[in-house]
Design a protein around this motif. Structure first.
Motif, mmCIF file in Angstrom:
data_model
loop_
_atom_site.group_PDB
_atom_site.id
_atom_site.type_symbol
_atom_site.label_atom_id
_atom_site.label_comp_id
_atom_site.label_asym_id
_atom_site.label_seq_id
_atom_site.Cartn_x
_atom_site.Cartn_y
_atom_site.Cartn_z
ATOM 1 N N TYR A 176 5.098 5.302 -5.310
ATOM 2 C CA TYR A 176 5.391 5.148 -6.740
ATOM 3 C C TYR A 176 4.514 6.086 -7.582
ATOM 4 O O TYR A 176 4.998 6.713 -8.521
ATOM 5 N N PHE B 157 0.840 -1.210 0.000
ATOM 6 C CA PHE B 157 0.000 0.000 0.000
ATOM 7 C C PHE B 157 0.876 1.263 0.000
ATOM 8 O O PHE B 157 0.689 2.160 -0.817
ATOM 9 N N ILE C 160 1.575 4.033 -3.219
ATOM 10 C CA ILE C 160 1.291 5.476 -3.142
ATOM 11 C C ILE C 160 2.558 6.267 -3.498
ATOM 12 O O ILE C 160 2.505 7.219 -4.292
ATOM 13 N N GLY D 185 1.616 9.355 -11.413
ATOM 14 C CA GLY D 185 0.543 8.473 -11.861
ATOM 15 C C GLY D 185 -0.761 8.758 -11.158
ATOM 16 O O GLY D 185 -0.876 9.745 -10.446
ATOM 17 N N PHE D 186 -1.746 7.870 -11.371
ATOM 18 C CA PHE D 186 -3.053 8.028 -10.718
ATOM 19 C C PHE D 186 -2.931 7.495 -9.290
ATOM 20 O O PHE D 186 -2.721 6.298 -9.099
ATOM 21 N N TYR D 187 -3.099 8.364 -8.314
ATOM 22 C CA TYR D 187 -2.885 7.978 -6.919
ATOM 23 C C TYR D 187 -3.762 6.782 -6.516
ATOM 24 O O TYR D 187 -4.963 6.789 -6.726
ATOM 25 N N GLY D 188 -3.131 5.785 -5.941
ATOM 26 C CA GLY D 188 -3.858 4.628 -5.422
ATOM 27 C C GLY D 188 -3.886 3.447 -6.368
ATOM 28 O O GLY D 188 -4.097 2.303 -5.950
ATOM 29 N N MET D 189 -3.667 3.712 -7.658
ATOM 30 C CA MET D 189 -3.768 2.657 -8.679
ATOM 31 C C MET D 189 -2.696 1.578 -8.472
ATOM 32 O O MET D 189 -3.004 0.378 -8.461
ATOM 33 N N SER E 225 -1.069 0.945 -5.766
ATOM 34 C CA SER E 225 -1.324 0.268 -4.484
ATOM 35 C C SER E 225 -2.260 -0.914 -4.679
ATOM 36 O O SER E 225 -2.010 -2.005 -4.157
ATOM 37 N N ILE E 226 -3.332 -0.694 -5.423
ATOM 38 C CA ILE E 226 -4.310 -1.766 -5.659
ATOM 39 C C ILE E 226 -3.629 -2.947 -6.358
ATOM 40 O O ILE E 226 -3.762 -4.097 -5.936
#
Lengths: 163, 223
Positions: free
Chosen positions: A62, A56, A60, A68-72, A74-75
């Protein structure tokens, strides 16, 4: 703070340094993911919960450093680490092969968007995911070998902390 | 009980938090940027000068252009993926007059893509590299019309150009103006590869886009 946390923190900082360096100075469209390789090795060495938590955090980080798109990320990292936590791989060959496969999954998942589907066409996706997986396997081999050496050193010093 | 399923618990909690971040990331990014602009008193002057030069160039272009009725300058806040982006988010939205399907250009007036989704303060842009991107174009010299498709990174594929065409490597490709999204005459790229196939009536043409999307900081959104 115990020694294990300190060692994990050190590893995390090294990986972050390498990731930032490669993102900024590696003259290639595809940059290996040091975070992904490190998280996979963490799981194989028995640190599953730490790896999930770090998936997680590193995701974030990275996204922040790569704009990039925050959270992507991490998922994607969480899913990969979770799946990987059911595998018990000890041999270097097995680990490198797994790095290759998970790297492909990571790259392909990164270009999927619901409900549109994949954002690149199949051939391009396959070509670039193979390059990415190949880069990661080479990097993964060096990280795995160096970590194995470190483990042996710690074992010899009787200071082995299951890293 | 919970300790037994700690792996699942960490995974689900992490996943849900990440999902919420993804869902609201654009709003958050803009919020943070606006807050940052108000709070930060010490500025990096070199960065400010570079930004000033870029914006001046954009202003000159805005004065010259006759392709659009109105142009909005947007700053890129997020790109996906990092290499050959297919989606960009800019900090301009409905409040700034941005609407869906407006054309997006680089400061050199090369086509980047079009607006696909607009929120109050942000807009999502589909770039030329996206597999869903299909643009009606004309080859500058031969005046033949084709469809420029994304997906074949790092190039774009130009379809429906007949195999007896006189098209050459180096020929420019511009928008045709036949679609509802792009006005006529925007430069898109140049032809770098032509393949002849015996089993089809059309050539296989690859186009290198002029705009370097990965290195962009500001874009022009035109109507």
């Amino acid at each position: 703070m115990n020694k294990k946390s300190v060692l994990l923190g050190e590893q995390f900082l090294v990986m972050m340094g390498l990731q930032i360096f490669f993102l900024n100075y590696f003259k290639s469209a595809i940059v290996p993911s040091f975070f992904l390789i490190w998280l996979l090795i963490l799981v194989w060495d028995g640190n599953i919960e730490v790896a999930l938590f770090m998936a997680f955090i590193t995701g974030i980080i990275y996204d922040i450093i790569s704009k990039g798109f925050y959270g992507m990320t991490s998922i994607i990292l969480l899913v990969i680490v979770y799946i990987n936590s059911f595998l018990k791989i000890k041999s270097t060959t097995g680990r490198i092969s797994s790095v290759f496969i998970f790297s492909m999954i990571y790259f392909i998942m990164g270009l999927f968007k619901y409900p549109e589907g994949f954002l690149w066409n199949f051939t391009t996706l396959l070509r670039y995911s193979l390059i990415f997986a190949l880069y990661n396997s080479v990097v993964g081999f060096f990280i795995e070998v160096s970590m194995r050496r470190l483990r042996l050193k710690w074992k010899a010093k009787k200071d082995y902390l299951s890293i | 009980m919970l300790w037994r399923f700690r792996r699942e618990v960490i995974f689900i909690v992490g996943f849900l938090i990440s999902f919420v971040i993804v869902k609201y990331h654009s709003v958050k990014i803009v919020g943070i940027e606006n807050q940052h602009k108000q709070e930060v008193k010490i500025v990096n002057y070199e960065e400010l000068i570079a930004e000033n030069i870029r914006l001046k160039e954009i202003l000159d272009i805005k004065k010259d252009t006759s392709l659009f009725k109105r142009i909005v300058v947007g700053q890129i806040v997020s790109i996906k993926p990092v290499v050959f982006p297919v989606e960009i988010i800019v900090n301009k939205g409905i409040d700034d007059g941005v609407k869906e399907n407006m054309s997006v250009l680089s400061k050199d007036m090369f086509l980047i893509g079009r607006v696909t989704k607009v929120d109050r303060n942000t807009a999502s842009i589909m770039t030329l590299f996206n597999t869903k991107s299909k643009i009606s174009v004309i080859i500058d010299k031969t005046r033949e019309i084709g469809v420029l498709e994304g997906g074949s990174i790092p190039l774009l594929s130009l379809r429906y150009i007949p195999s007896d065409s006189c098209v050459k490597i180096g020929d420019k490709v511009i928008t045709s103006g036949y679609s509802d999204f792009y006005p006529k005459g925007i430069e898109v790229g140049e032809i770098i590869k032509i393949e002849k196939s015996h089993d089809t009536l059309f050539l296989k043409i690859y186009v290198k886009p002029f705009s370097c999307v990965s290195g962009l900081e500001e874009v022009l959104i035109g109507e």
